[in-house]
Design a protein around this motif. Structure first.
Motif, PDB file in Angstrom:
ATOM      1  N   LYS A   6      11.615  32.749  44.984  1.00 43.66           N
ATOM      2  CA  LYS A   6      11.235  33.059  43.423  1.00 43.66           C
ATOM      3  C   LYS A   6      10.761  31.411  42.690  1.00 43.66           C
ATOM      4  O   LYS A   6       9.742  31.537  42.086  1.00 43.66           O
ATOM      5  N   ARG A   7      11.203  30.437  43.441  1.00 44.02           N
ATOM      6  CA  ARG A   7      11.170  29.295  42.949  1.00 44.02           C
ATOM      7  C   ARG A   7       9.597  28.822  43.408  1.00 44.02           C
ATOM      8  O   ARG A   7       9.084  28.095  42.567  1.00 44.02           O
ATOM      9  N   ILE A   8       9.040  28.757  44.499  1.00 44.34           N
ATOM     10  CA  ILE A   8       8.050  28.779  45.036  1.00 44.34           C
ATOM     11  C   ILE A   8       6.891  29.461  44.471  1.00 44.34           C
ATOM     12  O   ILE A   8       6.047  29.157  43.990  1.00 44.34           O
ATOM     13  N   GLU A   9       7.329  30.889  44.031  1.00 49.01           N
ATOM     14  CA  GLU A   9       6.249  31.671  43.318  1.00 49.01           C
ATOM     15  C   GLU A   9       6.097  31.052  41.941  1.00 49.01           C
ATOM     16  O   GLU A   9       4.934  30.907  41.457  1.00 49.01           O
ATOM     17  N   ALA A  10       7.157  30.627  41.317  1.00 46.85           N
ATOM     18  CA  ALA A  10       7.192  29.967  40.045  1.00 46.85           C
ATOM     19  C   ALA A  10       6.327  28.703  40.068  1.00 46.85           C
ATOM     20  O   ALA A  10       5.556  28.410  39.106  1.00 46.85           O
ATOM     21  N   ALA A  11       6.457  27.972  40.982  1.00 47.01           N
ATOM     22  CA  ALA A  11       5.570  26.830  41.184  1.00 47.01           C
ATOM     23  C   ALA A  11       4.194  26.989  40.907  1.00 47.01           C
ATOM     24  O   ALA A  11       3.369  26.451  40.227  1.00 47.01           O
ATOM     25  N   PHE A  12       3.562  28.074  41.776  1.00 46.87           N
ATOM     26  CA  PHE A  12       2.337  28.379  41.857  1.00 46.87           C
ATOM     27  C   PHE A  12       1.820  29.161  40.309  1.00 46.87           C
ATOM     28  O   PHE A  12       0.827  28.807  39.793  1.00 46.87           O
ATOM     29  N   ARG A  13       2.539  30.005  40.006  1.00 40.48           N
ATOM     30  CA  ARG A  13       2.454  31.016  38.868  1.00 40.48           C
ATOM     31  C   ARG A  13       2.457  30.115  37.387  1.00 40.48           C
ATOM     32  O   ARG A  13       1.913  30.365  36.593  1.00 40.48           O
ATOM     33  N   ALA A  14       3.454  29.212  37.421  1.00 43.36           N
ATOM     34  CA  ALA A  14       3.378  28.320  36.181  1.00 43.36           C
ATOM     35  C   ALA A  14       1.819  27.491  36.147  1.00 43.36           C
ATOM     36  O   ALA A  14       1.442  27.199  35.210  1.00 43.36           O
ATOM     37  N   LEU A  15       1.378  27.178  37.412  1.00 44.64           N
ATOM     38  CA  LEU A  15       0.030  26.419  37.443  1.00 44.64           C
ATOM     39  C   LEU A  15      -0.916  27.343  36.873  1.00 44.64           C
ATOM     40  O   LEU A  15      -1.860  26.966  36.090  1.00 44.64           O
ATOM     41  N   MET A  16      -0.971  28.494  37.295  1.00 45.82           N
ATOM     42  CA  MET A  16      -1.891  29.594  36.815  1.00 45.82           C
ATOM     43  C   MET A  16      -1.655  29.516  35.398  1.00 45.82           C
ATOM     44  O   MET A  16      -2.567  29.684  34.513  1.00 45.82           O
ATOM     45  N   LEU A  17      -0.421  29.862  34.784  1.00 51.49           N
ATOM     46  CA  LEU A  17      -0.004  29.828  33.539  1.00 51.49           C
ATOM     47  C   LEU A  17      -0.609  28.861  32.698  1.00 51.49           C
ATOM     48  O   LEU A  17      -1.454  29.002  31.585  1.00 51.49           O
ATOM     49  N   MET A  18      -0.499  27.673  33.205  1.00 46.49           N
ATOM     50  CA  MET A  18      -0.914  26.317  32.447  1.00 46.49           C
ATOM     51  C   MET A  18      -2.420  26.539  32.389  1.00 46.49           C
ATOM     52  O   MET A  18      -2.847  25.985  31.172  1.00 46.49           O
ATOM     53  N   LEU A  19      -3.035  26.818  33.334  1.00 41.63           N
ATOM     54  CA  LEU A  19      -4.628  26.685  33.337  1.00 41.63           C
ATOM     55  C   LEU A  19      -5.242  27.736  32.536  1.00 41.63           C
ATOM     56  O   LEU A  19      -6.373  27.401  31.738  1.00 41.63           O
ATOM     57  N   ASN A  20      -4.613  28.881  32.310  1.00 37.53           N
ATOM     58  CA  ASN A  20      -4.991  30.013  31.550  1.00 37.53           C
ATOM     59  C   ASN A  20      -4.674  30.181  30.215  1.00 37.53           C
ATOM     60  O   ASN A  20      -5.162  30.663  29.074  1.00 37.53           O
ATOM     61  N   GLY A  21      -3.251  29.598  29.866  1.00 39.42           N
ATOM     62  CA  GLY A  21      -2.503  29.616  28.835  1.00 39.42           C
ATOM     63  C   GLY A  21      -2.660  28.449  27.468  1.00 39.42           C
ATOM     64  O   GLY A  21      -2.242  28.587  26.367  1.00 39.42           O
ATOM     65  N   GLY A  22      -3.634  27.670  27.653  1.00 40.53           N
ATOM     66  CA  GLY A  22      -3.876  26.797  26.887  1.00 40.53           C
ATOM     67  C   GLY A  22      -2.804  25.868  26.254  1.00 40.53           C
ATOM     68  O   GLY A  22      -2.677  25.343  25.272  1.00 40.53           O
ATOM     69  N   TYR A  23      -1.971  25.347  27.534  1.00 43.10           N
ATOM     70  CA  TYR A  23      -1.167  24.511  27.382  1.00 43.10           C
ATOM     71  C   TYR A  23      -1.709  23.041  27.412  1.00 43.10           C
ATOM     72  O   TYR A  23      -0.983  21.879  26.890  1.00 43.10           O
ATOM     73  N   ILE A  24      -2.817  22.847  27.947  1.00 48.90           N
ATOM     74  CA  ILE A  24      -3.274  21.270  27.994  1.00 48.90           C
ATOM     75  C   ILE A  24      -3.984  20.829  26.923  1.00 48.90           C
ATOM     76  O   ILE A  24      -4.743  21.738  26.193  1.00 48.90           O
ATOM     77  N   GLY A  25      -3.921  19.914  26.177  1.00 50.26           N
ATOM     78  CA  GLY A  25      -4.490  19.305  24.929  1.00 50.26           C
ATOM     79  C   GLY A  25      -3.405  19.168  23.835  1.00 50.26           C
ATOM     80  O   GLY A  25      -2.276  19.535  23.640  1.00 50.26           O
ATOM     81  N   ALA A  26      -3.739  18.466  22.856  1.00 55.90           N
ATOM     82  CA  ALA A  26      -3.241  18.011  21.723  1.00 55.90           C
ATOM     83  C   ALA A  26      -3.883  18.527  20.508  1.00 55.90           C
ATOM     84  O   ALA A  26      -5.198  18.733  20.398  1.00 55.90           O
ATOM     85  N   ASN A  27      -3.141  18.531  19.428  1.00 55.84           N
ATOM     86  CA  ASN A  27      -3.706  19.111  18.030  1.00 55.84           C
ATOM     87  C   ASN A  27      -4.522  20.293  18.033  1.00 55.84           C
ATOM     88  O   ASN A  27      -5.585  20.362  17.517  1.00 55.84           O
ATOM     89  N   LYS A  28      -4.143  21.532  18.869  1.00 56.21           N
ATOM     90  CA  LYS A  28      -4.745  22.643  19.046  1.00 56.21           C
ATOM     91  C   LYS A  28      -5.178  23.058  17.834  1.00 56.21           C
ATOM     92  O   LYS A  28      -6.161  24.305  17.856  1.00 56.21           O
ATOM     93  N   THR A  29      -4.154  23.021  16.952  1.00 58.06           N
ATOM     94  CA  THR A  29      -4.487  24.047  15.504  1.00 58.06           C
ATOM     95  C   THR A  29      -5.834  23.716  14.893  1.00 58.06           C
ATOM     96  O   THR A  29      -6.080  24.506  14.060  1.00 58.06           O
ATOM     97  N   ARG A  30      -6.213  22.525  15.128  1.00 50.76           N
ATOM     98  CA  ARG A  30      -7.461  21.941  14.513  1.00 50.76           C
ATOM     99  C   ARG A  30      -8.566  21.625  15.571  1.00 50.76           C
ATOM    100  O   ARG A  30      -9.700  21.459  15.067  1.00 50.76           O
ATOM    101  N   ALA A  31      -8.216  21.655  16.828  1.00 49.67           N
ATOM    102  CA  ALA A  31      -9.319  21.037  17.872  1.00 49.67           C
ATOM    103  C   ALA A  31      -9.180  21.960  19.058  1.00 49.67           C
ATOM    104  O   ALA A  31      -8.799  21.408  20.227  1.00 49.67           O
ATOM    105  N   LEU A  32      -8.977  23.247  18.908  1.00 49.48           N
ATOM    106  CA  LEU A  32      -9.028  24.059  19.991  1.00 49.48           C
ATOM    107  C   LEU A  32     -10.132  24.122  21.042  1.00 49.48           C
ATOM    108  O   LEU A  32     -11.118  24.247  20.549  1.00 49.48           O
TER     109      LEU A  32
END
Length: 280
Positions: free
Chosen positions: A152-178
């Protein structure tokens, strides 16, 4: 030359937040600090047991910790490069926006005038995961002994990577600069190495996928083991040539999510964790 870039530390923070959210969703343990996205990881601790830290927090297991006052550390099992522009496929632009904070009742000197810098580019990123270190402490000793828990932890490592890339986690001030596009890769190559570690070639130039294949072929020929590649060659990269042989496979995929899923599947298979109850 000044170009817009994102540090590896900023990417790690985005990944850690995605990992917390994923872990909470599937019921994996996360300690109280990480649940609040405070990734201090025992920086101020004067005592503690790292085995307990790993058991009680999947974030610290996967992304490491450092307690300098008691000399305990674990290097992160996931590594990120800087996110830098690929100037071979497009331009990198810096944009400046003026803004103010003002009310009609503001006294002299209370108004605030600022300038915000935004970057625009086609970016490239390199990621590596040391799967064997997940579930182990900083000394390399296996702490998560239950096979299903480690899976489950190994799965989490990969699926959290997928979530980061698809879920809009990267970047700052996304409320005004999405960002307009979070993950729409023009091309990529992913590798799973069995035995010794193998890194793909950086996404530079038109030949980087083919170069990865040629290096992987020589790698397994000289050092043994296996390398399994998953790739998408778009308009900015050419198809690999003769990318197969003893210990080497290459598969064309249609999306980055598919590549991550296939990489996870073969990792679990090679670790003996694909079927519940198998040994690692």
């Amino acid at each position: 030359m000044k170009v817009p870039a994102i540090s590896g530390q900023a990417v790690l923070n985005a990944y850690e937040r995605a990992l917390v959210d994923y872990a909470n969703e599937v019921g994996l343990p996360v300690d109280s600090d990480c649940k609040q996205y405070n990734f201090i990881k025992h920086t101020n601790d004067k005592q503690g047991n790292e085995d307990d830290w790993i058991k009680n927090c999947v974030v610290e297991d996967i992304t490491g910790y450092l307690a300098p006052q008691i000399g305990i550390k674990k290097t992160s099992t996931i590594w990120f490069s800087y996110i830098v522009p690929d100037l071979t496929t497009g331009k990198a632009l810096l944009d400046y926006q003026m803004f103010t904070r003002f009310t009609p009742e503001a006294k002299k000197g209370e108004q605030f005038i600022g300038e915000r810098e935004s970057g625009h580019a086609v970016y490239r990123l390199s990621v590596a995961i040391n799967v064997n270190a997940i579930g182990r402490n900083g000394k390399g000793e296996l702490v998560i002994i239950n096979y299903e828990d480690r899976k489950k932890r190994i799965e989490a490592a990969f699926r959290a990577l997928m979530l980061m890339l698809n879920g809009g986690y990267i970047g700052a001030n996304k409320t005004r600069a999405l960002m307009i596009e979070y993950t729409k890769p023009a091309s990529f190559v992913a590798a799973v190495s069995v035995g010794l570690p193998f890194m793909v070639s950086p996404a530079e130039g038109y030949d980087y996928i083919d170069d990865t294949c040629q290096r992987a072929s020589k790698f397994v020929e000289e050092l043994g083991g296996e390398v399994h590649l998953y790739y998408l060659a778009g308009t900015d990269a050419k198809e690999p040539q003769q990318c197969k042989g003893n210990g080497l496979t290459a598969e064309l995929v249609s999306t980055l999510n598919e590549a991550i899923s296939k990489a996870l599947s073969i990792v679990l298979e090679k670790l003996g964790l694909k079927e519940q109850g198998n040994k690692a």
